[in-house]
Design a protein around this motif. Structure first.
Motif, short mmCIF file in Angstrom:
data_model
loop_
_atom_site.label_atom_id
_atom_site.label_comp_id
_atom_site.label_asym_id
_atom_site.label_seq_id
_atom_site.Cartn_x
_atom_site.Cartn_y
_atom_site.Cartn_z
N PRO A 79 181.75 46.97 -15.93
CA PRO A 79 183.19 46.86 -16.16
C PRO A 79 183.49 45.59 -16.97
CG PRO A 79 182.69 47.13 -13.82
CD PRO A 79 181.40 46.94 -14.53
N ASP A 80 184.59 45.61 -17.71
CA ASP A 80 184.96 44.48 -18.55
C ASP A 80 185.62 43.41 -17.67
OD1 ASP A 80 185.51 42.79 -20.62
OD2 ASP A 80 187.25 43.92 -21.33
N THR A 81 184.82 42.47 -17.18
CA THR A 81 185.32 41.42 -16.28
C THR A 81 185.03 40.02 -16.80
OG1 THR A 81 183.26 41.52 -15.05
CG2 THR A 81 185.10 42.83 -14.19
N ASN A 82 184.43 39.92 -17.98
CA ASN A 82 184.06 38.62 -18.55
C ASN A 82 183.11 37.84 -17.64
OD1 ASN A 82 185.61 38.95 -20.89
ND2 ASN A 82 187.44 38.39 -19.76
N ILE A 83 182.29 38.54 -16.91
CA ILE A 83 181.29 37.88 -16.06
C ILE A 83 180.04 37.66 -16.90
CG2 ILE A 83 179.70 38.23 -14.13
CD1 ILE A 83 181.99 39.52 -12.62
N GLU A 84 179.52 36.44 -16.84
CA GLU A 84 178.29 36.13 -17.56
C GLU A 84 177.13 36.18 -16.57
OE1 GLU A 84 176.23 32.62 -20.25
OE2 GLU A 84 178.32 32.40 -19.62
N TRP A 85 176.15 37.01 -16.88
CA TRP A 85 174.98 37.16 -16.04
C TRP A 85 173.86 36.27 -16.56
CZ3 TRP A 85 175.17 40.06 -11.64
CH2 TRP A 85 176.30 40.88 -11.50
N VAL A 86 173.12 35.66 -15.64
CA VAL A 86 172.01 34.78 -15.99
C VAL A 86 170.75 35.34 -15.34
CG1 VAL A 86 171.10 32.44 -15.76
CG2 VAL A 86 173.55 32.79 -16.06
N ARG A 87 169.70 35.46 -16.14
CA ARG A 87 168.41 35.91 -15.62
C ARG A 87 167.69 34.70 -15.04
NH1 ARG A 87 163.12 36.10 -17.36
NH2 ARG A 87 161.94 37.90 -16.66
N ILE A 88 167.25 34.82 -13.80
CA ILE A 88 166.53 33.74 -13.14
C ILE A 88 165.10 34.22 -12.90
CG2 ILE A 88 166.43 32.28 -11.08
CD1 ILE A 88 169.51 32.60 -10.94
N ALA A 89 164.17 33.57 -13.59
CA ALA A 89 162.77 33.94 -13.45
C ALA A 89 162.31 33.66 -12.02
CB ALA A 89 161.91 33.16 -14.45
N GLY A 90 161.66 34.62 -11.42
CA GLY A 90 161.19 34.47 -10.06
C GLY A 90 160.11 33.41 -9.92
N GLY A 91 159.80 33.08 -8.70
CA GLY A 91 158.77 32.08 -8.42
C GLY A 91 158.69 31.78 -6.94
N THR A 92 157.89 30.80 -6.60
CA THR A 92 157.69 30.39 -5.22
C THR A 92 158.29 29.00 -5.03
OG1 THR A 92 155.68 31.71 -5.11
CG2 THR A 92 155.93 29.98 -3.45
N PHE A 93 158.93 28.79 -3.90
CA PHE A 93 159.52 27.49 -3.59
C PHE A 93 159.47 27.24 -2.09
CE2 PHE A 93 162.97 30.21 -2.56
CZ PHE A 93 163.92 29.51 -1.83
N GLU A 94 159.74 26.01 -1.72
CA GLU A 94 159.79 25.63 -0.31
C GLU A 94 161.23 25.76 0.15
OE1 GLU A 94 157.03 24.98 1.63
OE2 GLU A 94 156.10 25.72 -0.22
N MET A 95 161.51 26.79 0.94
CA MET A 95 162.86 27.07 1.40
C MET A 95 163.13 26.30 2.68
SD MET A 95 164.49 30.79 2.11
CE MET A 95 166.11 30.99 2.80
N GLY A 96 164.34 25.77 2.78
CA GLY A 96 164.75 25.04 3.96
C GLY A 96 164.77 23.55 3.71
N SER A 147 167.86 25.15 -8.76
CA SER A 147 167.47 25.21 -10.17
C SER A 147 166.13 25.90 -10.38
CB SER A 147 167.46 23.81 -10.78
OG SER A 147 168.76 23.27 -10.74
N GLY A 148 166.01 27.10 -9.83
CA GLY A 148 164.80 27.90 -10.05
C GLY A 148 163.58 27.38 -9.34
N GLY A 149 163.75 26.84 -8.14
CA GLY A 149 162.61 26.43 -7.34
C GLY A 149 162.11 25.03 -7.59
N ARG A 150 162.82 24.24 -8.41
CA ARG A 150 162.39 22.85 -8.59
C ARG A 150 162.48 22.16 -7.23
NH1 ARG A 150 165.78 23.12 -13.50
NH2 ARG A 150 164.35 23.26 -15.25
N ASP A 151 161.60 21.25 -6.99
CA ASP A 151 161.57 20.56 -5.70
C ASP A 151 162.61 19.44 -5.69
OD1 ASP A 151 160.80 19.94 -3.15
OD2 ASP A 151 159.11 18.70 -3.77
N TRP A 152 163.88 19.84 -5.86
CA TRP A 152 164.99 18.91 -5.87
C TRP A 152 165.85 19.14 -4.64
CZ3 TRP A 152 167.16 19.93 -11.45
CH2 TRP A 152 166.27 19.44 -12.40
N LYS A 153 166.48 18.09 -4.19
CA LYS A 153 167.38 18.21 -3.05
C LYS A 153 168.68 18.90 -3.44
CE LYS A 153 168.55 15.42 0.88
NZ LYS A 153 168.38 14.10 1.46
#
Length: 182
Positions: free
Chosen positions: A62-79, A170-176
């Motif tokens: 639908p025409d909603t002016n939403i911009e989609w961003v592709r985020i490359a998958g990967g592994t990260f430390e969740m939590g 930011s795509g799994g960067r080890d940032w707080k």
């Protein structure tokens, strides 16, 4: 280029390097896009202004002016060890996915309501819906079902908890924080 290693009896290695049921190597009959429900193999992708329906066909967003961003998958430390409710920290792998670049605005949500697909959100002192000067503000006061309906209407879905955290970091960067540790 990918290798399955050894597949179990009754399975074979497909073009994606996955072990699948025999006969599924190129089985995308009747599907333009998305995973084949039987074989699991990807049947192709849609153009950037389209999305893949549950039955495997590309249709216009639908025409909603939403911009989609592709985020490359990967592994990260969740939590986080900073908060007891975010423990234990554990390794999670997420596949490649898409998200909207920004939060959904009142005007974008209103397009769904006007199309008859979404219901109007709650109103009140802290809600943006009934405020005439808040069309570009994020929609709030919607429940999970309303958010899911909107996501489906624009050809998306709500992200999983892991996907949301992965993107926010930011795509799994080890940032707080998304901008770094400060």
């Amino acid at each position: 280029g990918q290798s399955c290693g050894t597949c179990d009896d009754g399975t074979t290695c497909n073009s994606e390097g996955q072990c699948v049921a025999e006969g599924c190597e190129e089985d995308c009959a009747g599907r333009e896009c998305g995973p084949d429900p039987v074989c699991g193999e990807s049947c192709g992708t849609c153009d950037s202004d389209e999305f893949c329906t549950a039955d495997g066909h590309c249709i216009a967003r639908p025409d909603t002016n939403i911009e989609w961003v592709r985020i490359a998958g990967g592994t990260f430390e969740m939590g986080s060890n900073d908060f007891s409710w975010a423990q234990p920290v554990h390794s999670v792998t997420v596949p490649t996915f898409e998200m909207t670049r920004t939060e959904v605005t009142v005007d974008q949500y209103r397009a769904c309501v006007d199309a008859g697909s979404c219901s109007a959100p709650d109103t009140g002192t802290y809600c943006n819906w009934d405020k005439s000067d808040r069309g570009s503000h994020p929609i709030n006061c919607v429940d999970w079902n309303q958010a899911q309906t909107f996501a489906n209407w624009v050809g998306g879905r709500l992200p999983s908890e892991a996907e949301w955290e992965y993107a926010a970091r930011s795509g799994g960067r080890d940032w707080k924080y998304p901008w770094g540790d400060e």
